[in-house]
Design a protein around this motif. Structure first.
Motif, PDB file in Angstrom:
ATOM      1  N   ILE A  51       0.818  -1.212   0.000  1.00  0.00           N
ATOM      2  CA  ILE A  51       0.000   0.000   0.000  1.00  0.00           C
ATOM      3  C   ILE A  51       0.852   1.261   0.000  1.00  0.00           C
ATOM      4  CG2 ILE A  51      -1.681   1.340   1.343  1.00  0.00           C
ATOM      5  CD1 ILE A  51      -2.860  -1.433   2.198  1.00  0.00           C
ATOM      6  N   PHE A  52       1.875   1.339   0.876  1.00  0.00           N
ATOM      7  CA  PHE A  52       2.648   2.590   0.877  1.00  0.00           C
ATOM      8  C   PHE A  52       3.538   2.721  -0.347  1.00  0.00           C
ATOM      9  CE2 PHE A  52       5.387   0.410   4.332  1.00  0.00           C
ATOM     10  CZ  PHE A  52       6.421   0.056   3.491  1.00  0.00           C
ATOM     11  N   GLU A  53       3.825   1.592  -1.013  1.00  0.00           N
ATOM     12  CA  GLU A  53       4.538   1.688  -2.295  1.00  0.00           C
ATOM     13  C   GLU A  53       3.586   2.190  -3.381  1.00  0.00           C
ATOM     14  OE1 GLU A  53       6.903  -1.012  -5.619  1.00  0.00           O
ATOM     15  OE2 GLU A  53       5.735  -2.016  -4.059  1.00  0.00           O
ATOM     16  N   GLN A  54       2.407   1.566  -3.464  1.00  0.00           N
ATOM     17  CA  GLN A  54       1.448   1.927  -4.506  1.00  0.00           C
ATOM     18  C   GLN A  54       0.942   3.366  -4.355  1.00  0.00           C
ATOM     19  OE1 GLN A  54       0.455  -0.010  -7.181  1.00  0.00           O
ATOM     20  NE2 GLN A  54       2.018  -1.458  -6.536  1.00  0.00           N
ATOM     21  N   LYS A  55       0.750   3.814  -3.134  1.00  0.00           N
ATOM     22  CA  LYS A  55       0.259   5.173  -2.887  1.00  0.00           C
ATOM     23  C   LYS A  55       1.381   6.209  -2.963  1.00  0.00           C
ATOM     24  CE  LYS A  55      -3.680   5.874  -1.538  1.00  0.00           C
ATOM     25  NZ  LYS A  55      -4.886   6.261  -2.325  1.00  0.00           N
ATOM     26  N   GLY A  56       2.620   5.752  -2.951  1.00  0.00           N
ATOM     27  CA  GLY A  56       3.753   6.668  -3.056  1.00  0.00           C
ATOM     28  C   GLY A  56       4.108   7.375  -1.765  1.00  0.00           C
ATOM     29  N   TRP A  57       3.531   6.923  -0.645  1.00  0.00           N
ATOM     30  CA  TRP A  57       3.731   7.634   0.618  1.00  0.00           C
ATOM     31  C   TRP A  57       5.163   7.521   1.150  1.00  0.00           C
ATOM     32  CZ3 TRP A  57      -1.320   5.012   2.572  1.00  0.00           C
ATOM     33  CH2 TRP A  57      -2.426   5.717   2.060  1.00  0.00           C
ATOM     34  N   MET A  58       5.769   6.348   1.024  1.00  0.00           N
ATOM     35  CA  MET A  58       7.127   6.197   1.527  1.00  0.00           C
ATOM     36  C   MET A  58       8.099   7.007   0.675  1.00  0.00           C
ATOM     37  SD  MET A  58       8.511   4.782   4.172  1.00  0.00           S
ATOM     38  CE  MET A  58       7.513   3.391   4.692  1.00  0.00           C
ATOM     39  N   ALA A  59       7.903   6.978  -0.632  1.00  0.00           N
ATOM     40  CA  ALA A  59       8.760   7.767  -1.530  1.00  0.00           C
ATOM     41  C   ALA A  59       8.619   9.254  -1.244  1.00  0.00           C
ATOM     42  CB  ALA A  59       8.412   7.463  -2.981  1.00  0.00           C
ATOM     43  N   ASP A  60       7.366   9.708  -1.007  1.00  0.00           N
ATOM     44  CA  ASP A  60       7.123  11.121  -0.735  1.00  0.00           C
ATOM     45  C   ASP A  60       7.809  11.580   0.550  1.00  0.00           C
ATOM     46  OD1 ASP A  60       5.583  11.325  -3.002  1.00  0.00           O
ATOM     47  OD2 ASP A  60       3.662  11.169  -1.949  1.00  0.00           O
ATOM     48  N   GLU A  61       7.850  10.689   1.533  1.00  0.00           N
ATOM     49  CA  GLU A  61       8.434  11.054   2.821  1.00  0.00           C
ATOM     50  C   GLU A  61       9.904  11.427   2.685  1.00  0.00           C
ATOM     51  OE1 GLU A  61       9.287  11.781   6.764  1.00  0.00           O
ATOM     52  OE2 GLU A  61       7.293  11.565   5.855  1.00  0.00           O
ATOM     53  N   ILE A  67      16.413  11.490  -1.140  1.00  0.00           N
ATOM     54  CA  ILE A  67      16.611  10.065  -0.881  1.00  0.00           C
ATOM     55  C   ILE A  67      15.578   9.269  -1.674  1.00  0.00           C
ATOM     56  CG2 ILE A  67      16.628   8.234   0.851  1.00  0.00           C
ATOM     57  CD1 ILE A  67      17.357  10.350   2.932  1.00  0.00           C
ATOM     58  N   LYS A  68      16.051   8.352  -2.490  1.00  0.00           N
ATOM     59  CA  LYS A  68      15.168   7.480  -3.263  1.00  0.00           C
ATOM     60  C   LYS A  68      14.830   6.243  -2.439  1.00  0.00           C
ATOM     61  CE  LYS A  68      14.959   4.892  -7.618  1.00  0.00           C
ATOM     62  NZ  LYS A  68      15.720   4.448  -8.815  1.00  0.00           N
ATOM     63  N   VAL A  69      13.572   5.793  -2.519  1.00  0.00           N
ATOM     64  CA  VAL A  69      13.161   4.563  -1.834  1.00  0.00           C
ATOM     65  C   VAL A  69      12.983   3.470  -2.880  1.00  0.00           C
ATOM     66  CG1 VAL A  69      11.443   3.456  -0.361  1.00  0.00           C
ATOM     67  CG2 VAL A  69      12.007   5.874  -0.015  1.00  0.00           C
ATOM     68  N   GLU A  70      13.656   2.346  -2.687  1.00  0.00           N
ATOM     69  CA  GLU A  70      13.572   1.210  -3.606  1.00  0.00           C
ATOM     70  C   GLU A  70      12.889   0.044  -2.908  1.00  0.00           C
ATOM     71  OE1 GLU A  70      17.606   2.201  -6.224  1.00  0.00           O
ATOM     72  OE2 GLU A  70      17.590   0.497  -4.840  1.00  0.00           O
ATOM     73  N   PHE A  71      11.985  -0.630  -3.631  1.00  0.00           N
ATOM     74  CA  PHE A  71      11.210  -1.736  -3.075  1.00  0.00           C
ATOM     75  C   PHE A  71      11.620  -3.043  -3.753  1.00  0.00           C
ATOM     76  CE2 PHE A  71       8.725   2.129  -2.711  1.00  0.00           C
ATOM     77  CZ  PHE A  71       8.338   2.105  -1.369  1.00  0.00           C
ATOM     78  N   TYR A  72      11.842  -4.080  -2.933  1.00  0.00           N
ATOM     79  CA  TYR A  72      12.296  -5.358  -3.454  1.00  0.00           C
ATOM     80  C   TYR A  72      11.417  -6.498  -2.943  1.00  0.00           C
ATOM     81  CZ  TYR A  72      16.547  -2.814  -4.709  1.00  0.00           C
ATOM     82  OH  TYR A  72      17.432  -1.912  -5.240  1.00  0.00           O
ATOM     83  N   ARG A 243      11.187   7.909  10.780  1.00  0.00           N
ATOM     84  CA  ARG A 243      10.329   8.437   9.706  1.00  0.00           C
ATOM     85  C   ARG A 243       9.687   7.305   8.907  1.00  0.00           C
ATOM     86  NH1 ARG A 243      14.048  12.767   6.772  1.00  0.00           N
ATOM     87  NH2 ARG A 243      12.306  12.754   5.287  1.00  0.00           N
ATOM     88  N   LEU A 244      10.425   6.233   8.671  1.00  0.00           N
ATOM     89  CA  LEU A 244       9.835   5.086   7.993  1.00  0.00           C
ATOM     90  C   LEU A 244       8.690   4.507   8.826  1.00  0.00           C
ATOM     91  CD1 LEU A 244      11.341   2.281   5.945  1.00  0.00           C
ATOM     92  CD2 LEU A 244      10.134   1.609   8.030  1.00  0.00           C
ATOM     93  N   LEU A 245       8.904   4.395  10.123  1.00  0.00           N
ATOM     94  CA  LEU A 245       7.867   3.845  10.992  1.00  0.00           C
ATOM     95  C   LEU A 245       6.664   4.780  11.096  1.00  0.00           C
ATOM     96  CD1 LEU A 245       9.972   2.196  13.842  1.00  0.00           C
ATOM     97  CD2 LEU A 245       8.727   1.063  11.990  1.00  0.00           C
ATOM     98  N   LYS A 246       6.901   6.063  10.964  1.00  0.00           N
ATOM     99  CA  LYS A 246       5.795   7.027  10.970  1.00  0.00           C
ATOM    100  C   LYS A 246       4.879   6.756   9.765  1.00  0.00           C
ATOM    101  CE  LYS A 246       6.427  11.224   9.427  1.00  0.00           C
ATOM    102  NZ  LYS A 246       5.412  11.396   8.344  1.00  0.00           N
ATOM    103  N   VAL A 247       5.491   6.566   8.588  1.00  0.00           N
ATOM    104  CA  VAL A 247       4.705   6.262   7.397  1.00  0.00           C
ATOM    105  C   VAL A 247       4.018   4.905   7.552  1.00  0.00           C
ATOM    106  CG1 VAL A 247       4.797   5.843   4.907  1.00  0.00           C
ATOM    107  CG2 VAL A 247       6.194   7.655   5.912  1.00  0.00           C
TER     108      VAL A 247
END
Length: 340
Positions: A51-61, A67-72, A243-247
């Motif tokens: 969900i936070f990948e699809q909604k872009g929330w982690m990347a936006d944070e 800082i780029k966020v990469e999902f694996y 910050r990651l845990l906040k998201v």
């Protein structure tokens, strides 16, 4: 007269001490700059991960900091993701309890910082072909059974066999993900597989396969899924961890408040039928609160004991060093102080 040599030595010493103090202050007050945060999960991904990948929330944070966020998503299961975390290829991992516990017991420098999920109704199921003569766990003796080693599916088959006074040695095990085990079951290359009900739903709904035992009837199969972080990353970047845990926390809250939309996102990403996914969450909650409640920690410890009893661990978990609630506690405290 002042001895010039002593004066020079004094100035040098003062400068050296000042330099040490400045360096210490800098190391305590700032974080080393990074350009990417790498987050892994058992494929196709845990609910919040998707969900936070699809909604872009982690990347936006983090994009405001460059800082780029990469999902694996790891198709090889949680053990593959935890190996990547322990080796430094990932910074965070969302996995089941078993791979997280195994990595901790092996002495890897990782920290359990939150819960990915803790659903009391596990969706794991043991499945056979619809025309199979296998009707019960006892019928699996000497049969070929596929599951991903070191996952909750592995634990489920072991626990099921134990109920019938059998062990993993009584079956022929194959370490396969569903992309391989599903077709193998239909071809007749294996006799049974252990997977989530949503994953096997296409086979069951078309009558090609049937469930002989469901995790919904076996609450002892349920255990928390973990959010872990590399120890050195947490030490160097505590603010990024928070910050990651906040998201993550905000995603958990949003998921329950917007349950229908969250179901659609989750099912689409998993390529599952929405009705199959909904069966996992009959109370219209995802059970993804990240808080490390006492019940969850006790469940982790119970799972460690089970894994030790079944020779699934190499070593023991150091609970004092593995569990670190400080980051999430800080996030929750800040969230509470910001409430109006």
């Amino acid at each position: 007269m002042v001895n010039k040599s002593l004066l020079v030595i004094g100035i040098v010493l003062i400068a050296a001490v000042a330099g040490i103090i400045i360096a210490a202050n800098n190391s305590q007050g700032t974080e080393e700059k990074i350009s990417v945060i790498r987050i892994g999960s058992t494929a196709p991904g845990h609910a919040k991960f998707i969900i936070f990948e699809q909604k872009g929330w982690m990347a936006d944070e983090f994009k405001k900091d460059g800082i780029k966020v990469e999902f694996y998503p790891f198709t090889g299961g949680g053990s593959e993701a935890m190996t990547a975390l322990a080796s430094g290829s990932l910074d965070f991992a969302y996995t089941g309890s078993n791979p997280a516990l195994r990595t901790a017991a092996a002495g890897a420098d990782i920290k359990l910082i939150a819960i990915s999920s803790f659903n009391p109704l596990t969706s794991t199921a043991i499945v056979v072909r619809n025309d199979s003569k296998i009707r019960s766990i006892s019928d699996l003796k000497g049969k070929k059974v596929a599951y991903l080693k070191g996952t909750v599916r592995h634990a489920a088959i072991v626990k099921s066999l134990k109920k019938e006074n059998m062990s993993i040695a009584d079956i022929e095990s194959f370490n396969l993900n569903f992309q391989a085990s599903g077709p193998a079951l239909i071809r007749g290359d294996i006799d049974a597989l252990v997977e989530s009900e949503t994953t096997v739903y296409p086979l069951v709904s078309t009558g090609e396969a049937r469930i002989i035992i469901s995790g919904k009837d076996n609450p002892e199969w349920s255990s928390p899924s973990a959010i872990t972080v590399r120890g050195d990353f947490a030490k160097k970047h505590p603010d990024l961890v928070k910050r990651l845990l906040k998201v993550d926390l905000e995603t958990a809250q949003w998921s329950d408040e917007h349950f229908d939309e969250a179901i659609t996102i989750y099912a689409t990403a998993r390529k599952d039928k929405e009705e199959a996914v909904r069966e996992q969450f009959p109370a219209n909650t995802f059970y993804v609160n990240p808080e490390l409640i006492d019940k969850a920690v006790r469940s982790f410890k119970d799972e460690e004991e089970f894994m030790n009893d079944n020779n699934l661990l190499d070593g023991k978990v150091n609970w004092d060093s593995w569990v670190d609630q400080s980051f999430l506690d800080s996030v929750l405290k800040e969230k509470g102080s910001n409430k109006k």
